[in-house]
Design a protein around this motif. Structure first.
Motif, PDB file in Angstrom:
ATOM      1  N   CYS A  33       0.848  -1.196   0.000  1.00 23.34           N
ATOM      2  CA  CYS A  33       0.000   0.000   0.000  1.00 23.34           C
ATOM      3  C   CYS A  33       0.880   1.242   0.000  1.00 23.34           C
ATOM      4  N   LYS A  34       0.558   2.147  -0.923  1.00 21.12           N
ATOM      5  CA  LYS A  34       1.392   3.337  -1.072  1.00 21.12           C
ATOM      6  C   LYS A  34       1.181   4.359   0.045  1.00 21.12           C
ATOM      7  N   THR A  35       0.129   4.207   0.786  1.00 18.34           N
ATOM      8  CA  THR A  35      -0.078   5.154   1.874  1.00 18.34           C
ATOM      9  C   THR A  35       0.772   4.771   3.092  1.00 18.34           C
ATOM     10  N   GLY A  36       1.488   3.676   2.990  1.00 22.37           N
ATOM     11  CA  GLY A  36       2.404   3.277   4.049  1.00 22.37           C
ATOM     12  C   GLY A  36       1.755   3.132   5.408  1.00 22.37           C
ATOM     13  N   ILE A  37       0.729   2.289   5.460  1.00 17.03           N
ATOM     14  CA  ILE A  37       0.051   2.058   6.731  1.00 17.03           C
ATOM     15  C   ILE A  37       1.035   1.458   7.738  1.00 17.03           C
ATOM     16  N   ARG A  38       0.962   1.943   8.936  1.00 16.95           N
ATOM     17  CA  ARG A  38       1.853   1.433   9.986  1.00 16.95           C
ATOM     18  C   ARG A  38       1.054   0.688  11.033  1.00 16.95           C
ATOM     19  N   LEU A  39       1.672  -0.357  11.526  1.00 12.66           N
ATOM     20  CA  LEU A  39       1.059  -1.083  12.631  1.00 12.66           C
ATOM     21  C   LEU A  39       1.260  -0.288  13.903  1.00 12.66           C
ATOM     22  N   PRO A  40       0.312  -0.388  14.833  1.00 13.20           N
ATOM     23  CA  PRO A  40       0.490   0.273  16.125  1.00 13.20           C
ATOM     24  C   PRO A  40       1.786  -0.195  16.779  1.00 13.20           C
ATOM     25  N   LYS A  41       2.401   0.661  17.551  1.00 10.91           N
ATOM     26  CA  LYS A  41       3.711   0.329  18.136  1.00 10.91           C
ATOM     27  C   LYS A  41       3.605  -0.681  19.265  1.00 10.91           C
ATOM     28  N   THR A  42       2.430  -0.759  19.876  1.00 15.26           N
ATOM     29  CA  THR A  42       2.257  -1.751  20.931  1.00 15.26           C
ATOM     30  C   THR A  42       1.491  -2.950  20.390  1.00 15.26           C
ATOM     31  N   ARG A  43       1.803  -4.101  20.981  1.00 16.91           N
ATOM     32  CA  ARG A  43       1.142  -5.344  20.568  1.00 16.91           C
ATOM     33  C   ARG A  43       1.237  -5.563  19.062  1.00 16.91           C
ATOM     34  N   THR A  44       2.368  -5.248  18.498  1.00 15.65           N
ATOM     35  CA  THR A  44       2.542  -5.300  17.051  1.00 15.65           C
ATOM     36  C   THR A  44       2.284  -6.702  16.483  1.00 15.65           C
ATOM     37  N   GLU A  45       2.781  -7.705  17.193  1.00 18.48           N
ATOM     38  CA  GLU A  45       2.596  -9.080  16.702  1.00 18.48           C
ATOM     39  C   GLU A  45       1.126  -9.471  16.672  1.00 18.48           C
ATOM     40  N   TRP A  46       0.444  -9.025  17.709  1.00 16.83           N
ATOM     41  CA  TRP A  46      -0.987  -9.328  17.787  1.00 16.83           C
ATOM     42  C   TRP A  46      -1.730  -8.704  16.597  1.00 16.83           C
ATOM     43  N   TRP A  47      -1.387  -7.477  16.294  1.00 19.08           N
ATOM     44  CA  TRP A  47      -2.008  -6.796  15.153  1.00 19.08           C
ATOM     45  C   TRP A  47      -1.685  -7.492  13.846  1.00 19.08           C
ATOM     46  N   LYS A  48      -0.418  -7.873  13.723  1.00 20.33           N
ATOM     47  CA  LYS A  48       0.014  -8.568  12.503  1.00 20.33           C
ATOM     48  C   LYS A  48      -0.840  -9.803  12.267  1.00 20.33           C
ATOM     49  N   GLU A  49      -1.017 -10.580  13.323  1.00 15.90           N
ATOM     50  CA  GLU A  49      -1.774 -11.822  13.202  1.00 15.90           C
ATOM     51  C   GLU A  49      -3.242 -11.524  12.886  1.00 15.90           C
ATOM     52  N   LYS A  50      -3.766 -10.529  13.547  1.00 19.27           N
ATOM     53  CA  LYS A  50      -5.161 -10.123  13.355  1.00 19.27           C
ATOM     54  C   LYS A  50      -5.412  -9.758  11.888  1.00 19.27           C
ATOM     55  N   ILE A  51      -4.534  -8.959  11.357  1.00 18.55           N
ATOM     56  CA  ILE A  51      -4.707  -8.481   9.987  1.00 18.55           C
ATOM     57  C   ILE A  51      -4.443  -9.606   8.980  1.00 18.55           C
ATOM     58  N   ALA A  52      -3.476 -10.457   9.297  1.00 16.91           N
ATOM     59  CA  ALA A  52      -3.210 -11.608   8.427  1.00 16.91           C
ATOM     60  C   ALA A  52      -4.450 -12.499   8.355  1.00 16.91           C
TER      61      ALA A  52
END
Ligand SMILES: [Zn+2]
Length: 142
Positions: A74-93
Protein backbone atom coordinates in the motif's frame (compact mmCIF):
# COMPACT_ATOMS: atom_id res chain seq x y z
CA UNK A 1 -14.09 -4.17 23.03
CA UNK A 2 -12.08 -5.85 25.74
CA UNK A 3 -10.12 -3.94 28.34
CA UNK A 4 -6.82 -4.98 26.86
CA UNK A 5 -6.83 -1.72 24.95
CA UNK A 6 -5.58 1.57 26.25
CA UNK A 7 -7.69 4.63 25.47
CA UNK A 8 -5.39 5.53 22.64
CA UNK A 9 -5.51 2.07 21.16
CA UNK A 10 -9.24 1.95 21.52
CA UNK A 11 -9.85 5.09 19.51
CA UNK A 12 -7.35 3.88 16.94
CA UNK A 13 -9.23 0.64 16.57
CA UNK A 14 -12.64 2.19 16.55
CA UNK A 15 -11.67 4.63 13.85
CA UNK A 16 -10.59 1.76 11.66
CA UNK A 17 -13.17 -0.85 12.31
CA UNK A 18 -15.10 -1.79 9.25
CA UNK A 19 -18.13 0.35 9.29
CA UNK A 20 -21.21 -0.09 7.14
CA UNK A 21 -21.12 3.45 5.84
CA UNK A 22 -17.44 4.26 5.68
CA UNK A 23 -16.65 7.15 3.42
CA UNK A 24 -14.75 5.20 0.76
CA UNK A 25 -17.70 2.90 0.32
CA UNK A 26 -20.07 5.84 0.04
CA UNK A 27 -17.91 7.32 -2.72
CA UNK A 28 -18.24 4.14 -4.74
CA UNK A 29 -21.97 3.94 -4.14
CA UNK A 30 -22.60 7.54 -5.14
CA UNK A 31 -20.48 7.29 -8.26
CA UNK A 32 -22.14 4.13 -9.50
CA UNK A 33 -25.63 5.25 -8.61
CA UNK A 34 -25.20 8.52 -10.50
CA UNK A 35 -24.25 6.49 -13.55
CA UNK A 36 -27.33 4.34 -13.42
CA UNK A 37 -25.90 1.26 -11.74
CA UNK A 38 -28.18 -0.41 -9.27
CA UNK A 39 -26.98 -2.62 -6.47
CA UNK A 40 -27.79 -4.31 -3.21
CA UNK A 41 -25.81 -3.52 -0.11
CA UNK A 42 -24.14 -5.98 2.26
CA UNK A 43 -25.88 -9.09 1.03
CA UNK A 44 -25.42 -11.52 3.89
CA UNK A 45 -26.49 -14.47 1.81
CA UNK A 46 -23.26 -14.26 -0.17
CA UNK A 47 -19.83 -15.25 1.15
CA UNK A 48 -18.19 -12.33 2.92
CA UNK A 49 -21.40 -10.24 2.56
CA UNK A 50 -20.00 -8.02 -0.21
CA UNK A 51 -20.41 -4.27 0.19
CA UNK A 52 -22.15 -3.94 -3.18
CA UNK A 53 -23.82 -6.62 -5.26
CA UNK A 54 -24.66 -5.90 -8.89
CA UNK A 55 -26.68 -8.85 -10.02
CA UNK A 56 -27.10 -7.67 -13.59
CA UNK A 57 -23.33 -7.51 -13.91
CA UNK A 58 -22.77 -10.70 -11.97
CA UNK A 59 -20.35 -8.64 -9.91
CA UNK A 60 -19.67 -8.00 -6.27
CA UNK A 61 -17.57 -5.15 -4.94
CA UNK A 62 -15.61 -4.99 -1.72
CA UNK A 63 -14.35 -1.63 -0.55
CA UNK A 64 -11.51 -2.44 1.78
CA UNK A 65 -9.79 -0.30 4.35
CA UNK A 66 -6.04 -0.62 3.79
CA UNK A 67 -5.17 -1.12 7.44
CA UNK A 68 -7.86 -3.53 8.48
CA UNK A 69 -7.63 -5.71 5.39
CA UNK A 70 -3.86 -5.58 5.17
CA UNK A 71 -3.34 -3.97 1.78
CA UNK A 72 -0.03 -5.31 0.47
CA UNK A 73 2.38 -2.75 -0.98
CA UNK A 74 0.00 0.00 0.00
CA UNK A 75 1.39 3.34 -1.07
CA UNK A 76 -0.08 5.15 1.87
CA UNK A 77 2.40 3.28 4.05
CA UNK A 78 0.05 2.06 6.73
CA UNK A 79 1.85 1.43 9.99
CA UNK A 80 1.06 -1.08 12.63
CA UNK A 81 0.49 0.27 16.13
CA UNK A 82 3.71 0.33 18.14
CA UNK A 83 2.26 -1.75 20.93
CA UNK A 84 1.14 -5.34 20.57
CA UNK A 85 2.54 -5.30 17.05
CA UNK A 86 2.60 -9.08 16.70
CA UNK A 87 -0.99 -9.33 17.79
CA UNK A 88 -2.01 -6.80 15.15
CA UNK A 89 0.01 -8.57 12.50
CA UNK A 90 -1.77 -11.82 13.20
CA UNK A 91 -5.16 -10.12 13.36
CA UNK A 92 -4.71 -8.48 9.99
CA UNK A 93 -3.21 -11.61 8.43
CA UNK A 94 -6.34 -13.42 9.54
CA UNK A 95 -8.53 -10.83 7.87
CA UNK A 96 -6.53 -11.20 4.67
CA UNK A 97 -6.89 -14.97 4.69
CA UNK A 98 -10.61 -14.63 5.21
CA UNK A 99 -10.94 -12.11 2.37
CA UNK A 100 -9.08 -14.43 0.01
CA UNK A 101 -11.21 -17.40 1.02
CA UNK A 102 -14.47 -15.50 0.58
CA UNK A 103 -13.38 -14.19 -2.81
CA UNK A 104 -12.61 -17.75 -3.93
CA UNK A 105 -16.05 -18.90 -2.78
CA UNK A 106 -17.69 -16.08 -4.72
CA UNK A 107 -15.70 -16.92 -7.85
CA UNK A 108 -16.84 -20.52 -7.54
CA UNK A 109 -20.42 -19.30 -7.47
CA UNK A 110 -19.82 -17.47 -10.73
CA UNK A 111 -19.42 -13.94 -9.40
CA UNK A 112 -16.86 -11.44 -10.59
CA UNK A 113 -15.10 -10.16 -7.51
CA UNK A 114 -13.87 -6.57 -7.54
CA UNK A 115 -11.85 -5.16 -4.67
CA UNK A 116 -11.35 -1.45 -4.27
CA UNK A 117 -8.85 -0.24 -1.71
CA UNK A 118 -9.28 2.84 0.39
CA UNK A 119 -6.01 4.29 -0.96
CA UNK A 120 -7.31 4.01 -4.51
CA UNK A 121 -10.06 6.43 -3.54
CA UNK A 122 -7.79 9.19 -2.27
CA UNK A 123 -8.51 12.34 -4.27
CA UNK A 124 -5.47 11.90 -6.51
CA UNK A 125 -6.53 8.43 -7.69
CA UNK A 126 -10.25 8.52 -7.22
CA UNK A 127 -11.47 9.43 -10.70
CA UNK A 128 -9.21 6.88 -12.42
CA UNK A 129 -10.23 4.17 -9.99
CA UNK A 130 -13.93 4.79 -10.41
CA UNK A 131 -13.71 5.06 -14.18
CA UNK A 132 -11.82 1.78 -14.22
CA UNK A 133 -14.49 0.24 -12.05
CA UNK A 134 -17.23 1.27 -14.49
CA UNK A 135 -15.25 -0.21 -17.39
CA UNK A 136 -14.80 -3.47 -15.51
CA UNK A 137 -18.49 -3.67 -14.75
CA UNK A 138 -19.43 -3.01 -18.36
CA UNK A 139 -17.12 -5.81 -19.41
CA UNK A 140 -18.87 -8.12 -16.98
CA UNK A 141 -22.26 -7.35 -18.45
CA UNK A 142 -23.18 -10.03 -20.92
ZN1 LIG B 1 -3.85 0.78 0.27
Amino acid sequence: MADIFSEEQRSYVMSRIKNKDTRPELMVRKYLHARGFRYRLHNKKLPGSPDLVLKKYRSVIFVHGCFWHGHKHCKTGIRLPKTRTEWWKEKIAKNRRRDIKKAAELLNLGWNVITIWECQLKSKNREATLQGLVKTLEKNHH
